[in-house]
Write an enzyme that holds these catalytic residues in place. Sequence first.
Site, short mmCIF file in Angstrom:
data_model
loop_
_atom_site.label_atom_id
_atom_site.label_comp_id
_atom_site.label_asym_id
_atom_site.label_seq_id
_atom_site.Cartn_x
_atom_site.Cartn_y
_atom_site.Cartn_z
N HIS B 323 0.80 -1.21 0.00
CA HIS B 323 0.00 0.00 0.00
C HIS B 323 0.84 1.27 0.00
O HIS B 323 0.36 2.34 -0.38
CB HIS B 323 -0.96 0.02 1.19
CG HIS B 323 -2.16 -0.84 0.97
ND1 HIS B 323 -2.16 -2.18 1.23
CD2 HIS B 323 -3.39 -0.54 0.48
CE1 HIS B 323 -3.36 -2.68 0.92
NE2 HIS B 323 -4.12 -1.71 0.46
N GLY B 324 2.06 1.17 0.47
CA GLY B 324 2.90 2.37 0.47
C GLY B 324 4.25 2.09 1.09
O GLY B 324 4.39 1.25 1.97
#
Lengths: 384, 472
Positions: B323-324
Amino acid sequence: MHDEKKEKLRGMLITIVFLFVLGGFFILNRLISPPEILTDERRPAEKFPKITAESVAKTKFMDDFELWAADNFAFRKAFRTLHTETTFHVFFQTDKNGLYLGNSGAGKFEKIKEEEWKQSLRKIKKVEQNLTEWGIENIRFAFIPDKSIFAGRYFPGFDLEEARQIVETEFSDPETNIEIIDIANTLNASDFYRTDLHWDQSQILDVAQQLLGTSYKLNMEHSTSETGSPSPQTAGDFTGVYPGQLALNMKPDTLRYIPANNIRVSYLDVHTQEMTTGVLYKEKALTEDMDAYDFFLSGSQPLIFLENTQTTSDRTLYFFRDSFGSSIAPLLAASGSYKKIVCIDLRYIDLRMISQVITLTENADALFLYSSQILNNPTVLLVG
Amino acid sequence: MLFSSISFLYYFFPIVLAVYFLMPMRQGSLVARNMTLLAASIFFYAWGEPIYVLLMLVQAFSGWFFGMLIHRYQDRPGQKRAALIGAILVAGLCLGYFKYADFFVESFCTLFGLNTVALRIALPIGISFYTFQILSYDIDLYRGNATLQKNVFTFATYVTLFPQLIAGPIVRYVDISAQLTKREHTLANFAYGVRRFVFGLSKKVLLANTLGELVQIYKSEDDRSVLFAWLSLCAYALQLYFDFSGYSDMAIGIGRMFGFRFKENFNYPYIARSATDFWRRWHISMSGWFRDYIYIPLGGNRVRPLRHITNILFVWILTGLWHGAGWTFIFWGLYYAIVLIAEKYLWGNLLSKAPAFLAHLYTFFIFLIGWAFFDADGISTAFEEIARLFGQSGTGEFVGEEAMYYLRSYAVLLLVAILGATPIPARLARKFSERKPTMGILCEAGILLALLFVVTGHFVDGSFNPFIYFRF
């Protein structure tokens, strides 16, 4: 109808609707001639962006294309209106990007940016130091509260108490000799236009008197030749900035003004750098100018001189102001308290330039009058 | 290019639809139409990423090339495995460099007290999505679950397919391989696609973007009351859902207009009764990818408890990282790993027997706290925000004037959003259509038309338009 037929009808109807909208506007947007000026929004429409290798590589072309497409969309105003109506009447939101519809008409939240206010006030103190060096001692300051304070219920807009506190604190040091004039209590909702952020000149005689101070009387005997008392005249319908921003058809305000036949107006022409004769009220502004508030003193100018031809006073007022000042300056001039009022807009002329352009006199007072919009943007004040 | 833009809706899409459906299908061949989609997809991606479009094409070619090798060496296990490792290495290195290099270098420097070197590598849009799609092909081919795609252009069409290119869902090759060569273009399919697209677009523009404004207001306002913190976090949770599920709806809808059937990516996650249930309903394509390609190969749950716990931790750290590139995302992944482990080994049974109300309340808290980590700039900020929810941060003021103002201003929108996150509106619409079919058809067309106009109003008026899931 059989289920199969219904499904077919359903499919056809949905497909037609979708293709009609996408295809229809694709064609319509090609057919309409793009506007040069978005009159409602008081700005030029985006031009088709230039395609260069760099603008494509940095996606600037794509970003600008989207802006161009939005500005040149068929029935742009109707779509913007639909957005506003959905916001206010479907989702019942109380503002749209800070724009609201309240008891006092339309407005925009103008919250105080504390640091920016402080910076603006420090700039004003710097001007004050210069004025003191020039021998001017009677220096006054007033801020114009945002009209959201009259919105009728709590809005996260202008906090009057916070504004007062910041001004008092900034001007409290012993080296500062600025008299603070609090005009907030003199103002009320009806003093402002319902469609604009500005105040209505015909409603602010009391404010003008307050700004002049107790030493001077707001003498308006030359305001009308017939009655000898200030009697507002109607110039016409005035649609302010908010209907365009909200894309709503609001009932226009009426622009009223106090005529004065004893004022000679001249201003510094920014193009020729020479003094030019001007008018107190530019009637054509209502129909020809992008901003109809240019009716007062023909709008923004760096230096405007208002000379009262019939007063016995020999004093001068250096009036540091923004657009609100354009409408109150004629009242101050007509009062006869000063022979000359020099309206200085520090957004268009640097403080350092003033002494080069005009001959300063010691026999003068100074007044600073700024709205929250300007105090929130200290960078616009050209003070050294 | 963004679906929620004039450029897409009124320029790109009408042209692509016209060209696509004008392309002949000689003897049922979809080659011309697939080529149209490939060209359109490359243009679509290049509109937002004119430089990185080459990276995507190189990755697509690499995935196809290693696929050819895997197929060629199918009878030689060693070489076949080497080909797969090659595919994973190329995809992993691209993803690792462009998405994680900055994060790893920065973390390394911090760990060893060195001066931080910022590489400042821009993240190519959608790289996580298309990399996972390419990997799914090569892994499935290696496992014998997928058939070889000999045509590099057809494979590139699959990888770059613009409906799901930049924000998912992650479409596995095996799910649409047959559709790449044979798919149905029917009025019913097209109309279904239109419905999904318009509703998805409306979810994104009318709900997610407007709720996003509230979240931004909270971040810029002085009011730090408990009420405002809750209001903002709830708005953020709804914004995320409508942003991402709206995007998935649009992808599924556009895909269907072209005859593709993508799997569902969301199933009303906010009505889940547990965190485990929540992750069966949220971003289903991603959860499924991690399950099938990481978790199960590690042994899944058919191992001893300690190993099982390790597996869950590993998979969720990867999920967080997906996600990041940041510690908050790793922490967010760990948070869910711990919750899921706890549900498995501690209170899962209890939860399944608990009254529905309590189970929903529990899940509501779990995902809200999770989103607080997800949205935070740093772990300490996340804890500060969570403390604020319980009056333990800042002034501890419970209700601020601004919070009350915005609660009132956004009340209807929040109610619509909360209702929209449940199956109730769809159920009501279905019942209405069953009772009054003709009226149902007319109403549906009218609503779609109205939504299209209102959404266009937002575009034309230059509304707030953030894109949360594009950074993945």
